[in-house]
Design an enzyme around this catalytic site. Sequence first.
Site, PDB file in Angstrom:
ATOM      1  N   TYR A  89       0.744  -1.274  -0.210  1.00  0.00           N
ATOM      2  CA  TYR A  89      -0.139   0.003  -0.097  1.00  0.00           C
ATOM      3  C   TYR A  89       0.811   1.383  -0.037  1.00  0.00           C
ATOM      4  CZ  TYR A  89      -4.258  -2.843   1.111  1.00  0.00           C
ATOM      5  OH  TYR A  89      -5.159  -3.841   0.814  1.00  0.00           O
ATOM      6  N   CYS A 120      -6.721  -5.401  -7.308  1.00  0.00           N
ATOM      7  CA  CYS A 120      -6.555  -5.106  -5.974  1.00  0.00           C
ATOM      8  C   CYS A 120      -5.860  -5.991  -5.056  1.00  0.00           C
ATOM      9  CB  CYS A 120      -7.721  -4.530  -5.421  1.00  0.00           C
ATOM     10  SG  CYS A 120      -9.195  -5.398  -5.454  1.00  0.00           S
TER      11      CYS A 120
END
Length: 156
Positions: A89, A120
């Site tokens: 992230y 994702c």
Amino acid sequence: MEFAYLQTPMGIAELEGDENGLAAIRVLDEEKPIGIVPEVLEDAVYQFQEYFEGKRENFDLKLNPSGTDFQKKVWQALKEVPFGKTLSYMELSKRLGDPKAIRAVAAANGKNPLWIVIPCHRIIGSNGDLVGYAGGLHRKKWLLEHESPSPQQSLF
């Protein structure tokens, strides 16, 4: 909107779209009848089948997800993470130009309506841990192992 249902190794996938493109993909925990595929979703179903058979690494579909401009910017960046690779992230936030936006990036990642096509699942914690996957961490693990260049070894 039109809907199609596809059996996958992780459950029934529900594909939603129309002539403007694929709008959403969900994995369902309940059973749905696999029926006739609407013409506007035939290519998406075919490409999904190829992905699960190990014959496809990238999708070539017209996409039409709903989201904010920021979410769409994050989703575009997710599409640049290659098959078989992961990114944290924090690394994703840096690529987007703002390492302090890590929570907003993570939130946008979690709102991704196009499971697998916008990958994702390839975003992991800075320490390599599997974190935050709307479809469940067991599915994230399965997807990463499916995409692993060494399928005989488990990533986690």
